[in-house]
Design an enzyme around this catalytic site. Sequence first.
Site, PDB file in Angstrom:
ATOM      1  N   TYR A 136      30.641 -16.105   5.308  1.00  0.00           N
ATOM      2  CA  TYR A 136      31.790 -15.263   5.648  1.00  0.00           C
ATOM      3  C   TYR A 136      32.149 -14.271   4.543  1.00  0.00           C
ATOM      4  O   TYR A 136      33.143 -13.553   4.658  1.00  0.00           O
ATOM      5  CB  TYR A 136      32.999 -16.137   6.013  1.00  0.00           C
ATOM      6  N   LYS A 186      23.671 -29.277   4.513  1.00  0.00           N
ATOM      7  CA  LYS A 186      22.292 -29.218   5.016  1.00  0.00           C
ATOM      8  C   LYS A 186      21.390 -29.041   3.790  1.00  0.00           C
ATOM      9  O   LYS A 186      20.559 -28.143   3.731  1.00  0.00           O
ATOM     10  CB  LYS A 186      22.184 -28.038   6.007  1.00  0.00           C
ATOM     11  N   ASP A 222      23.598 -31.010  11.403  1.00  0.00           N
ATOM     12  CA  ASP A 222      23.108 -31.116  12.783  1.00  0.00           C
ATOM     13  C   ASP A 222      23.297 -32.528  13.340  1.00  0.00           C
ATOM     14  O   ASP A 222      23.806 -32.715  14.445  1.00  0.00           O
ATOM     15  CB  ASP A 222      21.650 -30.650  12.912  1.00  0.00           C
ATOM     16  N   ASP A 246      33.544 -24.321  10.853  1.00  0.00           N
ATOM     17  CA  ASP A 246      33.947 -23.556  12.026  1.00  0.00           C
ATOM     18  C   ASP A 246      33.303 -24.162  13.273  1.00  0.00           C
ATOM     19  O   ASP A 246      33.968 -24.453  14.276  1.00  0.00           O
ATOM     20  CB  ASP A 246      33.500 -22.094  11.819  1.00  0.00           C
ATOM     21  N   ASP A 250      35.118 -26.556  16.509  1.00  0.00           N
ATOM     22  CA  ASP A 250      35.073 -26.190  17.930  1.00  0.00           C
ATOM     23  C   ASP A 250      34.403 -27.317  18.723  1.00  0.00           C
ATOM     24  O   ASP A 250      34.837 -27.665  19.824  1.00  0.00           O
ATOM     25  CB  ASP A 250      34.292 -24.881  18.148  1.00  0.00           C
TER      26      ASP A 250
HETATM   27 MG    MG Z   1      35.917 -20.773  15.425  1.00  0.00          MG
END
Ligand code: MG
Length: 350
Positions: A136, A186, A222, A246, A250
């Site tokens: 980001y 990861k 993962d 993020d 979700d």
């Molecule tokens: Mg989001």
Amino acid sequence: MATAARKSLTIGLIPADGIGKEVIPAARTAIEALGSDIPTPKFVDLIAGFETFTRTGVALPEETVEVLKNDCDCALFGSVSSPSRKVVGYSSPIVALRKILDLYANIRPVVSVSPSPDEPSKVDMIVVRENTECLYVKQEQQTFGEHGKEARATRLITERASTRIGKMAFELALARPRRHLTVIHKSNVLSVTDGLFRESVRAVQTKDPRFEAVTVAEQLVDSAVYRLFREPQIYDVMVAPNLYGDILSDAAAALVGSLGVVPSVNAGDTFVMGEPVHGSAPDIFGQGIANPVASIRSAALMLRHLGYTEAAHRIDNAVDSVLREGQLLTPDLGGTAKTQEYHISLQKNS
Ligand code: MG
Ligand code: NAI
């Protein structure tokens, strides 16, 4: 952030785009309904977003930032409609605000409502997302190589940011009954960047004896998603670099019925901004059916972060009983209720 003995509480409201405009007013109503539980709230309406950009050429006006910095104790942000294609001159105002105000932690509790107040929630976790770096930082470039277009992105992970998000995650874990922290990474593939994140977070525990009470596990991102769906009860607090956090939050939202019920706060050392986890939901915008629970709970989280624990508790309890009764469910939760009905219910119960 400790509670200051405030006489008034100035709250910046930035609904921004899409359903942000429909759900932030409900959060305001919830705060107003608290009455004397908090200092008299003063709301300041502020603009930002893609619509602001198309109108003025600026997605995050300087005035919005200045008012937040100088006049507000805290803020609530709705959602932005960031286009998927590159638009020259546009950059997401929420990503920018997190950096400008140094809101380095995005704290996202994902909790299911149990059938009765005495029963524990089946899903009860907090995703702690680093909020200022990772991919980001948005340093992307496209070049032409031997075989055509090539695109690259810089992923920044620093010891400083990973350590402070680690501290925040340990503090949160320490305050919960299970005291369990899972570090998400990861580093089997990204051994340098995720390796630094992992090492920095783990090092936090060795520097503060209080954190010895927290059990620490690690999980590759993962398989973390896989286990999240199969056995969500194994998680208590999860800490992750920006992008993984993020995605994980979700995904976790699917376990509790809808993105429309999952709140967050963007927290720094001196400022806090509540924000629903969902986006601007263009598919339902304008229909009056957006679920305001995520925003209402974000207001509660924001108040809790400021030290108004009782007030936060009142909001959460009111939402829990509404969801438990099942009378006021918006379509994302299988009902037919409208966003507006929440205003009426909140005003009645105040
Ligand atoms: Mg989001
Ligand atoms: P989204 O979160 O807006 O919507 C995903 C799905 O969840 C949609 O079917 C939507 O109707 C549903 N949904 C979301 N919130 C809801 C609510 N409160 N009540 C009922 N249903 C709800 O994600 P999507 O569609 O990927 O992105 C749409 C736009 O939002 C994009 O422009 C994206 O850039 C932006 N976005 C903004 C964020 C922010 O402001 N922090 C975060 C995520 C996306």
